[in-house]
Design a protein around this motif. Sequence first.
Motif, PDB file in Angstrom:
ATOM      1  N   ILE A   4       1.382  -1.643  -0.591  1.00 42.28           N
ATOM      2  CA  ILE A   4      -0.043  -0.312  -0.166  1.00 42.28           C
ATOM      3  C   ILE A   4       0.806   1.664   0.369  1.00 42.28           C
ATOM      4  CG2 ILE A   4      -1.215   1.524   2.025  1.00 42.28           C
ATOM      5  CD1 ILE A   4      -3.999   0.015   0.564  1.00 42.28           C
ATOM      6  N   LYS A   5       0.387   2.299  -0.945  1.00 37.64           N
ATOM      7  CA  LYS A   5       1.107   2.775  -0.949  1.00 37.64           C
ATOM      8  C   LYS A   5       0.520   4.820  -0.299  1.00 37.64           C
ATOM      9  CE  LYS A   5       3.517   2.457  -4.928  1.00 37.64           C
ATOM     10  NZ  LYS A   5       4.542   1.814  -4.695  1.00 37.64           N
ATOM     11  N   ASP A  72      -0.605   7.977  -7.848  1.00 35.45           N
ATOM     12  CA  ASP A  72      -0.427   6.691  -7.422  1.00 35.45           C
ATOM     13  C   ASP A  72      -0.393   6.560  -5.437  1.00 35.45           C
ATOM     14  OD1 ASP A  72       0.572   5.871  -9.635  1.00 35.45           O
ATOM     15  OD2 ASP A  72       2.430   6.980  -8.893  1.00 35.45           O
ATOM     16  N   ASP A  74      -2.473   5.559  -2.323  1.00 34.27           N
ATOM     17  CA  ASP A  74      -3.786   4.329  -2.240  1.00 34.27           C
ATOM     18  C   ASP A  74      -4.215   5.449  -0.488  1.00 34.27           C
ATOM     19  OD1 ASP A  74      -3.292   2.757  -3.945  1.00 34.27           O
ATOM     20  OD2 ASP A  74      -1.667   2.413  -2.048  1.00 34.27           O
ATOM     21  N   ILE A  75      -3.937   5.856   0.077  1.00 32.84           N
ATOM     22  CA  ILE A  75      -3.718   6.552   2.109  1.00 32.84           C
ATOM     23  C   ILE A  75      -3.173   7.620   1.920  1.00 32.84           C
ATOM     24  CG2 ILE A  75      -4.281   5.934   4.280  1.00 32.84           C
ATOM     25  CD1 ILE A  75      -3.898   3.086   3.696  1.00 32.84           C
ATOM     26  N   LYS A  98      -9.182   8.674  -2.122  1.00 29.10           N
ATOM     27  CA  LYS A  98      -8.523   8.373  -1.194  1.00 29.10           C
ATOM     28  C   LYS A  98      -8.808   8.326   0.032  1.00 29.10           C
ATOM     29  CE  LYS A  98      -4.016  10.764  -3.771  1.00 29.10           C
ATOM     30  NZ  LYS A  98      -4.626   9.595  -5.010  1.00 29.10           N
ATOM     31  N   HIS A  99      -8.514   6.740   1.315  1.00 32.59           N
ATOM     32  CA  HIS A  99      -8.421   7.268   2.055  1.00 32.59           C
ATOM     33  C   HIS A  99      -7.977   7.635   3.131  1.00 32.59           C
ATOM     34  CE1 HIS A  99     -10.582   3.462   1.299  1.00 32.59           C
ATOM     35  NE2 HIS A  99      -9.817   2.676   0.801  1.00 32.59           N
ATOM     36  N   VAL A 124     -15.286   6.292   0.749  1.00 29.61           N
ATOM     37  CA  VAL A 124     -13.772   6.220   1.521  1.00 29.61           C
ATOM     38  C   VAL A 124     -13.979   6.419   3.090  1.00 29.61           C
ATOM     39  CG1 VAL A 124     -12.638   6.120  -0.755  1.00 29.61           C
ATOM     40  CG2 VAL A 124     -12.510   8.148   1.232  1.00 29.61           C
ATOM     41  N   THR A 322      -6.244  -0.776   4.937  1.00 30.73           N
ATOM     42  CA  THR A 322      -5.859  -1.307   3.732  1.00 30.73           C
ATOM     43  C   THR A 322      -6.849  -2.751   4.151  1.00 30.73           C
ATOM     44  OG1 THR A 322      -3.671  -1.100   4.268  1.00 30.73           O
ATOM     45  CG2 THR A 322      -3.174  -3.054   3.182  1.00 30.73           C
ATOM     46  N   ALA A 325     -10.427  -2.059   2.567  1.00 35.03           N
ATOM     47  CA  ALA A 325     -10.875  -1.134   1.627  1.00 35.03           C
ATOM     48  C   ALA A 325     -11.229  -1.920   0.672  1.00 35.03           C
ATOM     49  CB  ALA A 325      -9.301  -0.461   1.029  1.00 35.03           C
ATOM     50  N   THR A 326     -11.356  -3.703   1.267  1.00 33.42           N
ATOM     51  CA  THR A 326     -11.690  -5.155   0.331  1.00 33.42           C
ATOM     52  C   THR A 326     -13.011  -4.895   0.635  1.00 33.42           C
ATOM     53  OG1 THR A 326     -10.956  -5.981   0.853  1.00 33.42           O
ATOM     54  CG2 THR A 326      -9.386  -5.415  -0.334  1.00 33.42           C
TER      55      THR A 326
END
Lengths: 439, 439
Positions: A4-5, A72, A74-75, A98-99, A124, A322, A325-326
């Motif tokens: 995760i970025k 790019d 994610d959070i 974004k979260h 989010v 993370t 998120a799914t």
Amino acid sequence: MKPIKAGLLGLGTVGAGTYHVLQRNQEEIRRRAGRGIEVAMVAVRNLERAKRIVGSEVEVVADPFAVVNNPDIDIVVELIGGYDLTRELVLQAIANGKHVVTANKALLALHGNEIFEAAQAKGVMVAFEAAVAGGIPIIKALREGLSANRIESVAGIINGTTNFILSEMRDKGLDFNTVLKQAQELGYAEADPTFDIEGVDAAHKLTIMSAIAFGIPVQFGSAHIEGISQLQAVDLRYAEQLGYRIKLLGITRRTTVDGKEGIELRVHPTLVPGARLIANVEGAMNAVLVQADAVGATLYYGKGAGAEPTASAVIADLIDVTRLATADPYSRVPHLAFQPTELADVPILPMEEIRTSYYLRVTVQDQLGVMADLTRILADAGISIDAVLQKEPGEKARTDIVIITHQTREKYVNAAIAKIESLATTVGKVVRIRLESLG
Amino acid sequence: MKPIKAGLLGLGTVGAGTYHVLQRNQEEIRRRAGRGIEVAMVAVRNLERAKRIVGSEVEVVADPFAVVNNPDIDIVVELIGGYDLTRELVLQAIANGKHVVTANKALLALHGNEIFEAAQAKGVMVAFEAAVAGGIPIIKALREGLSANRIESVAGIINGTTNFILSEMRDKGLDFNTVLKQAQELGYAEADPTFDIEGVDAAHKLTIMSAIAFGIPVQFGSAHIEGISQLQAVDLRYAEQLGYRIKLLGITRRTTVDGKEGIELRVHPTLVPGARLIANVEGAMNAVLVQADAVGATLYYGKGAGAEPTASAVIADLIDVTRLATADPYSRVPHLAFQPTELADVPILPMEEIRTSYYLRVTVQDQLGVMADLTRILADAGISIDAVLQKEPGEKARTDIVIITHQTREKYVNAAIAKIESLATTVGKVVRIRLESLG
């Protein structure tokens, strides 16, 4: 699975702590989360200092919007503080899908409703374990651990600076200003300590806990806030003699006044029985006591501030986000514990309507009948007395009478205090400190 | 969204508590979870009693496999206890693709590895917050709240019965058997109290926490277990005089012995400095102290047993499972906090290798040179002394010498004790109680 970025906004104490803990424990974290968490970008004012911390592998930029708008990332991890720029940044991050993880209690206490609504609409998450009581996972406990319960009250030592000052005042018999100066020298208090010592920081945190505990919107504007700057060493001493400790507590509680539901939301110095665990939380430590219908009393204790304790909460949120998120957004843990369509419309009570007990210190001219006058005024106001401490007269034949009352309403006490202060034998103002048995 | 359907196995104290809390707080729970949780089926031995509790709307059956095999049931809640039938039931539920919630520490301490592996293979969850420390959300704290940390140690008062007995022994100066009898009359101890008083129940819970804290398989067979039945009132008194309290602690800690990593896993009476919060946890309450690298010390306190506190944890799990059921299995919180492929192979240390401090009570014939002999034996074993308490000689010129040592290895202490017991001046056995500063 690829890492995760995360993009960090701010690399001050907490930001640097977050970066260091993520580096040091990356293996441990990957073994837990199932994937790595990588700081891919950092926005800071001082680029050179930041580069010394994160090295050359992390992109360092001056413009926080460059992080928020980077596809790019994610959070977004907001660790700047304050609530104007950060509100914009967080809303922009959300708009970009974004979260967000934030440690910013002021932002959420003031703009939480707007931010959570935007996040909900966009699907989010905004995670904020670090915003309350640093490393203690109290948001998780209230929101998930106690989710079976009807929560009745939350009472917390949620500001380390003031708890440190009170501990020192009691331990060493020193006055507020002397200890504040020491705390500033030791780094326990800021150069401008107003937000801490006047209870504002605690009220931000309490506002967030109150919303989560009771399923109501954040309502910082309705909080009653009193700090510790007016506390006198003599009252800490009398409290001790009567078996109590004075703590700056944030208290929020469901109650019923005249048949109507209401919620108390208040920060103020509070006498607590000395035997309670929370009364024995010393120094800069935090503790939160939760009363709930099924589980009863639970208490959560730990460091409420500092680089790594706060980083611990920030990173736990990163891992949670993370994971969830799914999940389909409807099944995620709601921001304020309750589904956004299910928030309740229960009013915050005005302070006059609060029911609690009181410590009253009256300085009097030591004359015959003074005690009779005081107790008559209280009796007439329907306030019953739990304990009295009367000291020997000192200089100028003045003496202190300390009275602990049973539970009553604040407005009755205010009225009684006005009458006591109008007595010819009363010297100056009555000192009034609230008391909670927390039983 | 239609309610989740839960099937209860067992409707004893915790089962009935779970049913009642789900009924009472159904509105609160639905507002949080976004959907209702409905008890659709109950399996019990006493059908009539069960029907009186759940009324006519819930199907009551005698055969627990009827619940486990019912395709309408989403989550099986195992509240029967014991580990033979329940192992079969839980494995069958998993095989049928059902999620499981259980409060059964014995089952998980003994068969956790098999059960978690089966659940993992089938893509279902086994949730067990209620198995450790009742209503305190300690599993959630260890597994999620502290997920950024390298956890260093966990030390807990995780058996209410023994803490109640120790509190009473200390408070009233009574001996173990007297207090045990009272505890049984009050319902704080079972008719057969062995599992509680001999530390087995605490070791079950500790085994589970150890696995989660360090990412290792459950290894109950390697736990060192000592209970409180041999504790004498005199040692509680001496401990108090030296500034300590005696608690039955479950302790698990990462350590390094001779350059190799190992894990301590031990339950025994322990002296704790009286000023520590955990030393002041009284009566049937539980508390768990966690030391971790980023957050430092955190403590979690509450009721560790009872119908509704345990129900609070069972229902929180039901809500969690409901939420995470829609997440892809890989992203869910792993059963033992770490991904199943990432468990570590760190050995549990034999007790002889443990490093800790000790309280030693030696009853001696009061003769010249006795103290010199004792201290010489300790010095020769490389054990340094932190404090000594010597009482006046009593009957038959016997006296007690109490020694608190600094940290050393258990095997050195064992060897020193053997030498002390072989002295002509030593009367009977040396009493040896471990001491943890928990600083």
